[in-house]
Motif scaffolding. Structure first.
Motif, short mmCIF file in Angstrom:
data_model
loop_
_atom_site.label_atom_id
_atom_site.label_comp_id
_atom_site.label_asym_id
_atom_site.label_seq_id
_atom_site.Cartn_x
_atom_site.Cartn_y
_atom_site.Cartn_z
N ASP A 8 0.96 -1.27 -0.12
CA ASP A 8 0.15 -0.02 0.10
C ASP A 8 0.92 1.36 0.14
O ASP A 8 1.51 1.62 1.12
CB ASP A 8 -0.95 0.09 1.26
N TRP A 9 0.96 1.77 -1.02
CA TRP A 9 1.98 3.00 -1.35
C TRP A 9 1.48 4.02 -0.69
O TRP A 9 2.52 5.01 -0.26
CB TRP A 9 2.18 3.22 -2.91
N THR A 10 0.30 4.41 -0.23
CA THR A 10 -0.13 5.54 0.77
C THR A 10 0.20 5.54 2.20
O THR A 10 0.35 6.22 2.75
CB THR A 10 -1.84 5.79 0.53
N GLY A 39 5.43 -3.29 -10.74
CA GLY A 39 3.86 -3.40 -10.15
C GLY A 39 4.01 -3.18 -8.59
O GLY A 39 4.95 -2.65 -7.94
N SER A 40 2.94 -3.38 -7.91
CA SER A 40 2.67 -3.36 -6.43
C SER A 40 2.68 -4.56 -5.60
O SER A 40 2.26 -4.52 -4.54
CB SER A 40 1.31 -2.41 -6.21
N ARG A 67 -2.81 -10.57 -0.40
CA ARG A 67 -4.03 -10.79 -1.38
C ARG A 67 -3.75 -11.72 -2.44
O ARG A 67 -2.80 -12.23 -2.84
CB ARG A 67 -4.12 -9.18 -1.99
N PRO B 169 -7.10 9.48 -4.03
CA PRO B 169 -7.29 7.91 -4.24
C PRO B 169 -6.96 7.12 -2.90
O PRO B 169 -6.22 7.64 -2.27
CB PRO B 169 -6.22 7.78 -5.38
N THR B 170 -7.44 6.02 -2.83
CA THR B 170 -6.80 5.18 -1.80
C THR B 170 -6.67 3.91 -2.32
O THR B 170 -6.90 3.47 -3.36
CB THR B 170 -8.14 4.91 -0.61
N ASP B 171 -5.90 3.15 -1.21
CA ASP B 171 -5.43 1.79 -1.94
C ASP B 171 -6.59 0.74 -1.64
O ASP B 171 -7.07 0.82 -0.57
CB ASP B 171 -4.12 1.31 -0.70
N HIS B 172 -7.02 0.24 -2.75
CA HIS B 172 -8.12 -0.72 -2.55
C HIS B 172 -7.67 -2.13 -3.08
O HIS B 172 -7.52 -2.25 -4.21
CB HIS B 172 -9.42 -0.13 -3.19
N THR B 173 -7.59 -3.20 -2.25
CA THR B 173 -7.27 -4.51 -2.77
C THR B 173 -8.47 -5.18 -3.10
O THR B 173 -8.51 -6.22 -3.60
CB THR B 173 -6.36 -5.20 -1.62
N ARG B 175 -12.53 -4.95 -5.39
CA ARG B 175 -13.12 -4.14 -6.16
C ARG B 175 -14.45 -3.46 -5.30
O ARG B 175 -15.00 -3.54 -4.31
CB ARG B 175 -13.95 -4.76 -7.15
N GLY B 359 3.13 1.43 -12.63
CA GLY B 359 2.34 0.45 -11.68
C GLY B 359 2.78 0.51 -10.20
O GLY B 359 2.42 -0.12 -9.62
N ARG B 360 3.50 1.55 -9.86
CA ARG B 360 4.04 1.71 -8.58
C ARG B 360 3.17 2.94 -7.83
O ARG B 360 3.76 3.86 -7.25
CB ARG B 360 5.34 1.82 -8.29
N GLY B 361 1.83 2.69 -7.72
CA GLY B 361 0.99 3.77 -6.88
C GLY B 361 -0.20 3.02 -6.49
O GLY B 361 -0.74 2.30 -7.11
N ALA B 362 -1.04 3.69 -5.67
CA ALA B 362 -2.22 3.49 -5.35
C ALA B 362 -3.49 3.48 -6.29
O ALA B 362 -4.25 2.84 -6.45
CB ALA B 362 -3.00 4.12 -3.90
#
Ligand SMILES: Cc1cc2nc3c(=O)[nH]c(=O)nc-3n(C[C@H](O)[C@H](O)[C@H](O)COP(=O)(O)O)c2cc1C
Ligand code: SF4
Ligand code: SF4
Lengths: 72, 396
Positions: A8-10, A39-40, A67, B169-173, B175, B359-362
């Motif tokens: 979680d980058w935030t 990617g993440s 996940r 934006p938030t990190d959502h794992t 949907r 690809g490296r962000g929320a």
């Protein structure tokens, strides 16, 4: 089901132990973890599950989680 | 002839009006032209047959999102339009708000959703409130004004706006249709997508598909800007060649077109005959959210990209390390390409930075920024080479 370690980058503030624990992570020039495949999400290799659990437990910012690998 | 005026943009003629034909902005006029919204049974199946895809940029099949919803959820109409080059959502909200509201009501009914939100930019607030106030069946719709920020329209940012007042934006794992606004199943749909649902609810899937290409049925709205004589909003059938879509805005000359906006793809003149459609259509240029920025022969694509990259770096929401650090570093490198830096390693350095942000962000902001820079490197390769030798191909 195969699992990934999600960043979680935030939350992540870099310079953490996760990079030492996981072979698939290195550090970028600002100190943030880089997933070698991009990617993440780092797919967890067989035999790395315990290291991944340590990484999740030791991240001081709770930035790491498990996940399912298929989730978007 | 139908015209599509937008704020401070001159009206342009339409080739194919559907969303743009006379049905608003007032509710009386809407009802007179289209009649009341039918109580449609089986709307999700109808949307499935229509082949409608999201018009907010990603082009995801709409029926699949509708089917993922479980009862008592939330429907959010996304009219945030954070992209400064886009004008179509504001146009819809100001000129055809009742088509959007029809789409929201039909969608909420079909998915058994209990909450309805209409999120709009400041310029559309008055029109949106007026339209909602005009009809009894829209009383449950809550209008919220978003912040003017590039990333404010990203789906998780829209949800976050409604809970916290901040469009970040938030990190959502999982949907949003599984767990979204206050953990409820949440459907975020672009306002144009909903307007098309409004059309489908009335006239059915076959009517929707009667125009366009089998691989990209129906129509799309396009916002045309840049070096053109008549910037504005137009509507075209799916699969229309780029040349004829930009033709209505009368470009003077075309050196390149940015398709899909600041997160989009640059194409050169040789792409003018290619169709604008979903990326699944062979040979298509992905239409994305329908933004077309034309640059003429006097405009340098590399310089333009450098300015955009700088803007996008400044629009990082400041939450994710690789985005906060990587986008300014990338923008700086592109600026060096634009200003004729002769360093041999520069192109390689740009490529390294692209992989480092992708690809490296929320949210997809870093990916979108990488996409436009990558396409500029491809499309303007000759210009980049010329810069290295101290010239600019655009300079006259
Ligand atoms: C940085 C960013 C900005 C976005 N801005 C918007 C926007 O302003 N409006 C919009 O409808 N979708 C926007 N999107 C796409 C939304 O996340 C989402 O996919 C869309 O609203 C879904 O609706 P659709 O399926 O009808 O297209 C944005 C996405 C990203 C990554
Ligand atoms: S330990 Fe946590 S905060 Fe530190 S770098 Fe790793 S993921 Fe980021
Ligand atoms: S990736 Fe960038 S824009 Fe997206 S949430 Fe993170 S910091 Fe904000």
């Amino acid at each position: 089901m195969s699992e990934s370690l999600h960043i979680d980058w935030t939350r992540c503030r870099g310079r953490g132990v996760c990079v030492e624990l996981m072979a698939g992570l290195r550090r970028d020039e600002w100190g943030y973890p880089v997933v070698v495949g991009g990617g993440s999400d780092l797919p967890i290799a067989p035999g790395e599950r315990e290291a991944a659990e340590d990484a999740v437990a030791l991240c001081p910012l709770l930035a790491l989680s498990f996940r399912p690998s298929s989730a978007a | 002839m139908t015209t599509a005026p937008t704020t401070d943009r001159r009206p342009i003629a339409l080739d194919f009006p559907r969303l743009l034909t006379g049905s608003g902005p007032g509710y009386d006029e809407h009802l007179r032209t289209l009649g009341p919204l039918p109580d449609h049974r089986g709307l999700i199946e109808e949307v499935e047959r229509s082949g409608l895809t999201g018009r907010g940029g990603a082009g995801f099949p709409t029926a699949r999102k509708l089917s993922a919803m479980t009862p008592r959820g939330v429907v959010i109409a996304n009219g945030s339009e954070g992209e400064p080059l886009s004008a179509k959502d504001e146009w819809l909200l100001r000129q055809r708000p009742h088509l959007v509201i029809d789409g929201m009501l039909a969608t909420a009914r079909a998915t058994d959703a209990k909450q309805l939100h209409l999120v709009v930019g400041p310029a559309s607030e008055a029109a949106a409130r007026q339209a909602v106030g005009e009809r009894r069946d829209a009383r449950g719709i809550e209008v919220t004004v978003t912040q003017e920020r590039f990333v404010s329209g990203e789906a998780s940012a829209v949800v976050h706006l409604l809970t916290s007042g901040d469009a970040l934006p938030t990190d959502h794992t999982v949907r949003l249709t599984t767990r979204g606004l206050r953990r409820k199943p949440t459907l975020v749909q672009n306002v144009e997508t909903l307007a098309h649902i409004g059309v489908i609810a009335r006239f059915g899937a076959a009517a929707f598909r009667s125009v366009g290409h089998p691989a990209d049925p129906g129509t799309r709205l396009f916002s045309i800007t840049g070096d053109v004589q008549h910037p504005g909003v137009t509507e075209a059938e799916g699969g229309t060649p780029l040349r004829s879509v930009i033709g209505v805005a009368s470009p003077r000359s075309v050196a390149g077109v940015l398709v899909g906006g600041y997160h989009g793809t640059w194409v050169g003149r040789e792409a003018l005959e290619r169709p604008l459609a979903l990326p699944t259509m062979p040979g298509a240029i992905p239409a994305g959210a329908g933004i077309l920025m034309v640059i003429g022969e006097g405009t340098c694509g590399v310089r333009t990209t450098a300015e955009i990259a700088e803007y996008l770096a400044a629009e990082s929401a400041g939450q994710c390390g690789p985005c906060v650090n990587g986008l300014p570093a990338l923008a700086e490198l592109v600026a060096r390409l634009a200003h004729g830096d002769r360093n041999h390693g520069l192109v390689g350095e740009v490529e390294r930075m692209l992989t480092l942000v992708d690809g490296r962000g929320a949210c997809h902001h870093p990916d979108g920024t990488a996409r436009i820079v990558r396409s500029a490197m491809r499309t303007f390769a000759a210009d980049i080479e010329a810069h290295r030798h101290g010239h600019c191909l655009a300079a006259r």
